[in-house]
Every structure is written in C-alpha cells, then in structure tokens.
Design a protein around this motif. Structure first.
Motif, PDB file in Angstrom:
ATOM      1  N   SER B  31      29.001  14.127  38.340  1.00  0.00           N
ATOM      2  CA  SER B  31      29.520  15.489  38.438  1.00  0.00           C
ATOM      3  C   SER B  31      30.074  15.927  37.089  1.00  0.00           C
ATOM      4  CB  SER B  31      30.621  15.554  39.499  1.00  0.00           C
ATOM      5  OG  SER B  31      31.282  16.788  39.450  1.00  0.00           O
ATOM      6  N   GLU B  48      30.391  23.830  38.344  1.00  0.00           N
ATOM      7  CA  GLU B  48      30.276  22.391  38.510  1.00  0.00           C
ATOM      8  C   GLU B  48      28.831  22.043  38.835  1.00  0.00           C
ATOM      9  OE1 GLU B  48      31.336  20.616  42.109  1.00  0.00           O
ATOM     10  OE2 GLU B  48      30.884  18.615  41.360  1.00  0.00           O
ATOM     11  N   ARG B  55      26.867  23.280  42.091  1.00  0.00           N
ATOM     12  CA  ARG B  55      27.499  23.182  43.406  1.00  0.00           C
ATOM     13  C   ARG B  55      28.550  24.261  43.619  1.00  0.00           C
ATOM     14  NH1 ARG B  55      28.915  18.503  45.991  1.00  0.00           N
ATOM     15  NH2 ARG B  55      30.959  18.559  45.005  1.00  0.00           N
ATOM     16  N   ASN B  56      29.241  24.612  42.571  1.00  0.00           N
ATOM     17  CA  ASN B  56      30.281  25.630  42.673  1.00  0.00           C
ATOM     18  C   ASN B  56      30.250  26.489  41.419  1.00  0.00           C
ATOM     19  OD1 ASN B  56      31.900  24.982  45.169  1.00  0.00           O
ATOM     20  ND2 ASN B  56      32.043  23.027  44.135  1.00  0.00           N
ATOM     21  N   SER B  94      33.428  13.523  36.709  1.00  0.00           N
ATOM     22  CA  SER B  94      34.081  12.731  37.760  1.00  0.00           C
ATOM     23  C   SER B  94      33.013  11.986  38.546  1.00  0.00           C
ATOM     24  CB  SER B  94      34.923  13.600  38.681  1.00  0.00           C
ATOM     25  OG  SER B  94      34.115  14.509  39.387  1.00  0.00           O
ATOM     26  N   GLY B  95      33.415  10.940  39.224  1.00  0.00           N
ATOM     27  CA  GLY B  95      32.477  10.167  40.017  1.00  0.00           C
ATOM     28  C   GLY B  95      33.225   9.409  41.082  1.00  0.00           C
ATOM     29  N   PRO B  96      32.552   8.592  41.848  1.00  0.00           N
ATOM     30  CA  PRO B  96      31.113   8.406  41.804  1.00  0.00           C
ATOM     31  C   PRO B  96      30.344   9.250  42.819  1.00  0.00           C
ATOM     32  CG  PRO B  96      32.098   6.653  43.075  1.00  0.00           C
ATOM     33  CD  PRO B  96      33.218   7.576  42.664  1.00  0.00           C
ATOM     34  N   GLY B  97      30.968   9.626  43.963  1.00  0.00           N
ATOM     35  CA  GLY B  97      30.207  10.261  45.042  1.00  0.00           C
ATOM     36  C   GLY B  97      30.164  11.772  44.918  1.00  0.00           C
ATOM     37  N   PRO B  98      29.357  12.439  45.711  1.00  0.00           N
ATOM     38  CA  PRO B  98      29.214  13.890  45.631  1.00  0.00           C
ATOM     39  C   PRO B  98      30.397  14.647  46.193  1.00  0.00           C
ATOM     40  CG  PRO B  98      27.861  13.053  47.405  1.00  0.00           C
ATOM     41  CD  PRO B  98      28.416  11.863  46.699  1.00  0.00           C
ATOM     42  N   SER B  99      31.105  14.086  47.106  1.00  0.00           N
ATOM     43  CA  SER B  99      32.228  14.819  47.692  1.00  0.00           C
ATOM     44  C   SER B  99      33.332  13.872  48.092  1.00  0.00           C
ATOM     45  CB  SER B  99      31.771  15.634  48.901  1.00  0.00           C
ATOM     46  OG  SER B  99      31.209  14.783  49.883  1.00  0.00           O
ATOM     47  N   SER B 100      33.591  12.914  47.236  1.00  0.00           N
ATOM     48  CA  SER B 100      34.679  11.979  47.528  1.00  0.00           C
ATOM     49  C   SER B 100      36.009  12.703  47.388  1.00  0.00           C
ATOM     50  CB  SER B 100      34.620  10.796  46.577  1.00  0.00           C
ATOM     51  OG  SER B 100      34.988  11.196  45.278  1.00  0.00           O
ATOM     52  N   GLY B 101      37.036  12.090  47.930  1.00  0.00           N
ATOM     53  CA  GLY B 101      38.348  12.697  47.824  1.00  0.00           C
ATOM     54  C   GLY B 101      38.945  12.550  46.454  1.00  0.00           C
ATOM     55  N   ALA B 102      38.253  11.845  45.576  1.00  0.00           N
ATOM     56  CA  ALA B 102      38.794  11.642  44.234  1.00  0.00           C
ATOM     57  C   ALA B 102      38.547  12.886  43.411  1.00  0.00           C
ATOM     58  CB  ALA B 102      38.144  10.425  43.586  1.00  0.00           C
ATOM     59  N   ASN B 103      39.573  13.732  43.285  1.00  0.00           N
ATOM     60  CA  ASN B 103      39.429  14.963  42.526  1.00  0.00           C
ATOM     61  C   ASN B 103      39.830  14.807  41.082  1.00  0.00           C
ATOM     62  OD1 ASN B 103      38.860  15.985  45.017  1.00  0.00           O
ATOM     63  ND2 ASN B 103      40.894  16.817  45.329  1.00  0.00           N
TER      64      ASN B 103
END
Lengths: 115, 116
Positions: B31, B48, B55-56, B94-103
């Motif tokens: 991302s 983004e 995506r946004n 940012s990583g690793p997933g497409p919509s992880s909670g890690a902002n």
C-alpha cells in the motif's frame, strides 16, 4: 471542515516537565487514532496509537488518552526532553470500507522543550 | 531494511507546467499513500494505491493523479501547476494486508515542490 483539530499551534515546556498535546475530532466514525512526530526536513514518524476500544495507551515516556464521549485525545510526554522538540500531528482513521490507511491529520503542534 | 524513498527531494516549476514525483515503498509493503502538506494545513490525503489499484481518493482536483506499478513503486503527477500547489508531498507505505487494522504509515522525507 476540519475533522481533526489541534487548536494549539505551539507549546513550550521546560525540560523534565510534562508536555500535554491536545487533539479534538468531530467524525464519530473514527475508531483509530495516532500521533506522529516530525522534525524539519524529515517525514513524519509514528509515535503511538490508540484504538477506540481503549482509553489509554502507554509506551515509555509517551501516553495517549482517549475520551470518546468528548471526542478528545491527548498525548502526554513525561519527562520532556530537548530532543522531543518537533511538530506533533494527531491523526485519525476509520477501519471500515477499506479506509484504514486514509488518515485525517490535524494541523500540528510545534513543541519546544527548553533546556 | 530501507525506508520509503522519494525523489526528487526538491524541485522548482513554473505555473502551467506539470510534475511527476516518485516513491519507492518499504520492501514488502503493497500500500502506498500520498499526502500534501502545506503550512498551517497539516497533511491532506491525496490517494492510496494497493496492488496497482487506487483504493481511496481525497478531495483534490483531477489535476492530481497517481499510479502504482507491479513492484509497488508509485508516482504522482500534477498537471497545469498553480501557485497553490507549492507544498511538501509525502509518500507513505504500509503493509502487509489490504485492510488490516494496522493503520501505521511509514513516511518518506517528502518532495518539496515550489511553483513560481
């Protein structure tokens, strides 16, 4: 329409004392909040975060408090050190609809820690 | 591991010109987000990208565009430059997933654009 507000553009604190930086938000969809620190000529660096399911998160000298009913969060730095002098940005995001990485930032507070 | 790299660091353009800024994310991060920082305005979200898809998108005119390549590197372009486009443009990955909670975003040092 500023959804994240940092009403104090600057703050000066004596070394060793507590620094308190404040942030208010208006969007009730925000459920994750972060603080970033920025030195001149560098990008912002992540400092600490808090999820809306908590009201406090602590990491060493840094503690973030969240008051959801007041839509207010604050960053406490104890004790303050001259190296903490930087611009501090408050940021917020929602985790729904893939917007997790779309952060809404406040305008920043310049913290100066006096030796 | 290497951080987020942005090029060029500084550039000067004149009104009406166009500019392309480049960003190489942290290895493994898929991302890439772009932000504009102007004095007193904080950082404002531009767009983004994730896996080459936007995506946004923030509230900026169509003169601002971007893209992401298969290696996750990203570019943003501003056409028909205006004086008000003078700003620090920050890229973050940012990583690793497409919509992880890690902002948590990791920012580059930025590209300082001056429009004369």
């Amino acid at each position: 329409d500023q959804q994240v507000k940092q009403n104090s553009p600057s703050l000066s604190v004596q070394e060793g004392r507590i620094s308190i930086l404040n942030c208010d938000y208006t969007n009730s969809m925000f459920d994750y909040f972060l603080w970033y620190k920025k030195y001149p000529a560098e990008g912002p660096t992540f400092l600490i975060s808090i999820s809306s399911i908590k009201d406090k998160n602590e990491d060493g000298r840094f503690t973030v408090f969240l008051n959801k009913s007041a839509k207010h969060l604050s960053l406490h730095i104890v004790p303050s050190q001259p190296g903490d002098s930087a611009v501090y940005f408050c940021a917020a995001s929602g985790s729904r609809d893939g917007s997790a990485r779309q952060l809404t930032f406040g305008s920043g507070t310049q913290l100066t820690v006096l030796p | 591991k290497a951080g987020v790299t942005q090029t060029p660091r500084y550039l000067i353009k004149t009104r009406g010109q166009q500019v392309t800024l480049s960003c190489s994310p942290i290895s493994g991060h898929r991302s890439v987000s772009w932000y504009q920082q102007t004095p007193g305005q904080g950082l404002q979200f531009l767009f983004e990208y994730f896996s080459e898809t936007q995506r946004n998108k923030g509230n900026f005119p169509g003169r601002f565009s971007g893209r992401q390549f298969s290696n996750s590197r990203s570019e943003m372009n501003v056409s028909t430059l205006e004086l008000g486009d003078s700003a620090l443009y920050l890229c973050a990955s940012s990583g690793p997933g497409p919509s992880s909670g890690a902002n948590v975003l990791t920012f580059g040092a930025g590209s300082r654009l001056t429009v004369l």
